[in-house]
Design a protein around this motif. Structure first.
Motif, mmCIF file in Angstrom:
data_model
loop_
_atom_site.group_PDB
_atom_site.id
_atom_site.type_symbol
_atom_site.label_atom_id
_atom_site.label_comp_id
_atom_site.label_asym_id
_atom_site.label_seq_id
_atom_site.Cartn_x
_atom_site.Cartn_y
_atom_site.Cartn_z
ATOM 1 N N PHE A 93 0.874 23.164 -14.082
ATOM 2 C CA PHE A 93 -0.458 22.578 -14.057
ATOM 3 C C PHE A 93 -0.927 22.131 -15.437
ATOM 4 N N THR A 94 -0.073 22.323 -16.429
ATOM 5 C CA THR A 94 -0.403 21.858 -17.779
ATOM 6 C C THR A 94 0.303 20.550 -18.103
ATOM 7 N N ASN A 95 1.608 20.495 -17.830
ATOM 8 C CA ASN A 95 2.396 19.319 -18.172
ATOM 9 C C ASN A 95 3.180 18.735 -16.992
ATOM 10 N N GLY A 96 3.095 19.397 -15.858
ATOM 11 C CA GLY A 96 3.859 18.943 -14.703
ATOM 12 C C GLY A 96 3.019 18.169 -13.707
ATOM 13 N N GLU A 97 3.523 18.087 -12.484
ATOM 14 C CA GLU A 97 2.856 17.336 -11.425
ATOM 15 C C GLU A 97 1.459 17.872 -11.130
ATOM 16 N N GLY A 98 1.296 19.171 -11.333
ATOM 17 C CA GLY A 98 0.004 19.794 -11.046
ATOM 18 C C GLY A 98 -1.114 19.348 -11.957
ATOM 19 N N ALA A 99 -0.776 18.726 -13.081
ATOM 20 C CA ALA A 99 -1.803 18.255 -14.019
ATOM 21 C C ALA A 99 -2.413 16.932 -13.588
ATOM 22 N N LYS A 100 -1.847 16.311 -12.541
ATOM 23 C CA LYS A 100 -2.315 14.994 -12.119
ATOM 24 C C LYS A 100 -3.539 15.117 -11.208
ATOM 25 N N GLU A 101 -4.283 14.035 -11.154
ATOM 26 C CA GLU A 101 -5.572 14.021 -10.456
ATOM 27 C C GLU A 101 -5.451 14.378 -8.978
ATOM 28 N N HIS A 102 -4.362 13.973 -8.356
ATOM 29 C CA HIS A 102 -4.228 14.200 -6.912
ATOM 30 C C HIS A 102 -4.062 15.679 -6.562
ATOM 31 N N HIS A 103 -3.864 16.522 -7.582
ATOM 32 C CA HIS A 103 -3.709 17.960 -7.344
ATOM 33 C C HIS A 103 -5.032 18.707 -7.481
ATOM 34 N N ARG A 104 -6.138 17.967 -7.527
ATOM 35 C CA ARG A 104 -7.453 18.588 -7.644
ATOM 36 C C ARG A 104 -8.349 18.104 -6.507
ATOM 37 N N VAL A 105 -9.262 18.964 -6.076
ATOM 38 C CA VAL A 105 -10.219 18.530 -5.062
ATOM 39 C C VAL A 105 -11.136 17.466 -5.669
ATOM 40 N N SER A 106 -11.687 16.640 -4.821
ATOM 41 C CA SER A 106 -12.568 15.577 -5.292
ATOM 42 C C SER A 106 -13.928 16.145 -5.697
ATOM 43 N N GLU A 107 -14.672 15.343 -6.436
ATOM 44 C CA GLU A 107 -16.030 15.733 -6.821
ATOM 45 C C GLU A 107 -16.886 15.973 -5.586
ATOM 46 N N GLU A 108 -16.718 15.143 -4.577
ATOM 47 C CA GLU A 108 -17.483 15.290 -3.335
ATOM 48 C C GLU A 108 -17.145 16.611 -2.643
ATOM 49 N N GLU A 109 -15.861 16.959 -2.601
ATOM 50 C CA GLU A 109 -15.454 18.217 -1.967
ATOM 51 C C GLU A 109 -16.007 19.417 -2.737
ATOM 52 N N LEU A 110 -15.981 19.334 -4.056
ATOM 53 C CA LEU A 110 -16.494 20.423 -4.884
ATOM 54 C C LEU A 110 -17.996 20.585 -4.692
ATOM 55 N N ARG A 111 -18.709 19.479 -4.670
ATOM 56 C CA ARG A 111 -20.164 19.552 -4.510
ATOM 57 C C ARG A 111 -20.534 20.105 -3.137
ATOM 58 N N GLU A 112 -19.791 19.702 -2.132
ATOM 59 C CA GLU A 112 -20.035 20.234 -0.783
ATOM 60 C C GLU A 112 -19.798 21.741 -0.744
ATOM 61 N N ALA A 113 -18.749 22.197 -1.423
ATOM 62 C CA ALA A 113 -18.457 23.636 -1.473
ATOM 63 C C ALA A 113 -19.565 24.391 -2.206
ATOM 64 N N VAL A 114 -20.066 23.820 -3.282
ATOM 65 C CA VAL A 114 -21.173 24.436 -4.028
ATOM 66 C C VAL A 114 -22.415 24.527 -3.148
ATOM 67 N N ASN A 115 -22.745 23.460 -2.469
ATOM 68 C CA ASN A 115 -23.937 23.446 -1.614
ATOM 69 C C ASN A 115 -23.850 24.512 -0.528
ATOM 70 N N ARG A 116 -22.680 24.642 0.068
ATOM 71 C CA ARG A 116 -22.519 25.643 1.124
ATOM 72 C C ARG A 116 -22.607 27.058 0.545
ATOM 73 N N ALA A 117 -21.968 27.297 -0.587
ATOM 74 C CA ALA A 117 -22.014 28.623 -1.208
ATOM 75 C C ALA A 117 -23.432 28.989 -1.608
#
Length: 329
Positions: A176-200
């Motif tokens: 997740f530092t220098n490999g495939e995991g560091a790429k954008e597609h390996h992270r949830v979207s801003e919309e998904e994160l905000r939805e999770a925050v709102n629910r929590a």
């Protein structure tokens, strides 16, 4: 009825502000800054730290259970526990992950085997934090409903970190530092994160509200004990107690409309057809732990500190998701 019943959060003036934000009108939100402040590398390192701390939690829990075993079983289990502890110690040393422990993690991890006591209880809800971090890197799929905990076995296996093989710790972080995991597609979207925050935040607000509802219930009656307790209630708390039923109905209606809860029951958050306030003590405690520790991990992803004082966790939305301004198209 005991005055300590289900009061997992002590009353503080900040609870009144959280339950009843006043003096501000709903308005259009012009722009919303990005929530995510942590890189995949930072998140992976935090996951590795937490997984090893929770590995120690499992070892200590097994150690506490030795007294319930027969002599031969106890001896065999003692040997397995010692092997697990030694492997964990070696993994921490070789990976140098201890450099990324928080001060509280470093303190408990330095304790001798078998010396944990309250840590077994206080660390247990951190599995929910681990689940959120793994979800944020798309290692696990989705967040369970708020009356359901993340499956611990699934979380433990998800990273492929095996303490007996210290390189798995560094391999995970490197991916997740220098490999495939560091790429954008390996992270949830801003919309998904905000939805999770709102629910929590919605469920955490409901947990705070339960503290006051329990207090109201405990203050029913005319005994001298109740009269004395009533006389010591601050004016701010009196106002909250008087208006909470109305606020709870409004919060439930908005949470349902915004998709933050699946159902409303008896003008309250519903949990499989049961109103939140009618759940048993065990379920109430679990809901409180789940919401608080999921929100704490989401707050860390948004740039806040990892460690926090129970009951003092602040919302990321200024007024909390249930009372925040409504976006207009």
């Amino acid at each position: 009825m005991s005055f300590s019943r289900r009061l997992h959060l002590h009353w503080r003036p900040s609870i009144a502000t959280a339950l009843f934000p006043q003096g501000r009108k709903f308005a259009t939100i012009a722009s919303t800054p990005s929530l995510l402040k942590r890189s995949p590398a930072e998140t992976a390192r935090r996951i590795a730290c937490l997984q090893l701390v929770l590995t120690r939690w499992g070892i200590e829990a097994a150690q506490k259970g030795l007294g319930n075993l027969e002599a031969q079983q106890s001896q065999e289990q003692t040997e397995r526990i010692a092997q697990g502890f030694n492997a964990l110690t070696e993994a921490v040393s070789q990976s140098k992950i201890d450099r990324s422990f928080t001060a509280s993690e470093a303190q408990i991890m330095s304790k001798p085997l078998g010396s944990w006591s309250s840590e077994l209880t206080t660390l247990f809800p951190r599995w929910e934090s681990l689940g959120i971090l793994l979800w944020s890197l798309k290692i696990v799929d989705g967040i369970p409903r708020y009356h359901t905990m993340f499956p611990r076995e699934l979380l433990f296996q998800a990273t492929a970190i095996v303490p007996a093989f210290p390189h798995t710790v560094t391999d995970f972080i490197e991916y997740f530092t220098n490999g495939e995991g560091a790429k954008e597609h390996h992270r949830v979207s801003e919309e998904e994160l905000r939805e999770a925050v709102n629910r929590a935040e919605a469920w955490y607000w409901r947990a705070k509200a339960q503290v006051v509802l329990d207090l109201k219930e405990n203050l029913k009656g005319d005994s001298e004990e109740v009269k004395t307790a009533k006389s010591k209630i601050p004016s701010g708390l009196r106002t909250v107690m008087a208006n909470l039923d109305t606020a709870l109905q409004q919060a439930s209606e908005r949470a349902l409309a915004d998709g933050l809860i699946d159902e409303a029951v008896e003008k309250d958050f519903g949990v499989d057809g049961v109103a939140y306030r009618n759940l048993d003590d065990h379920a109430i405690r679990d809901l409180n732990d789940i919401s608080e520790y999921r929100l704490s991990a989401l707050s860390w992803l948004a740039g806040r500190d990892w460690d926090f004082e129970r009951g003092e966790l602040q919302f990321l939305n200024q007024l909390g998701s249930l009372w925040q301004p409504v976006e207009e198209n």
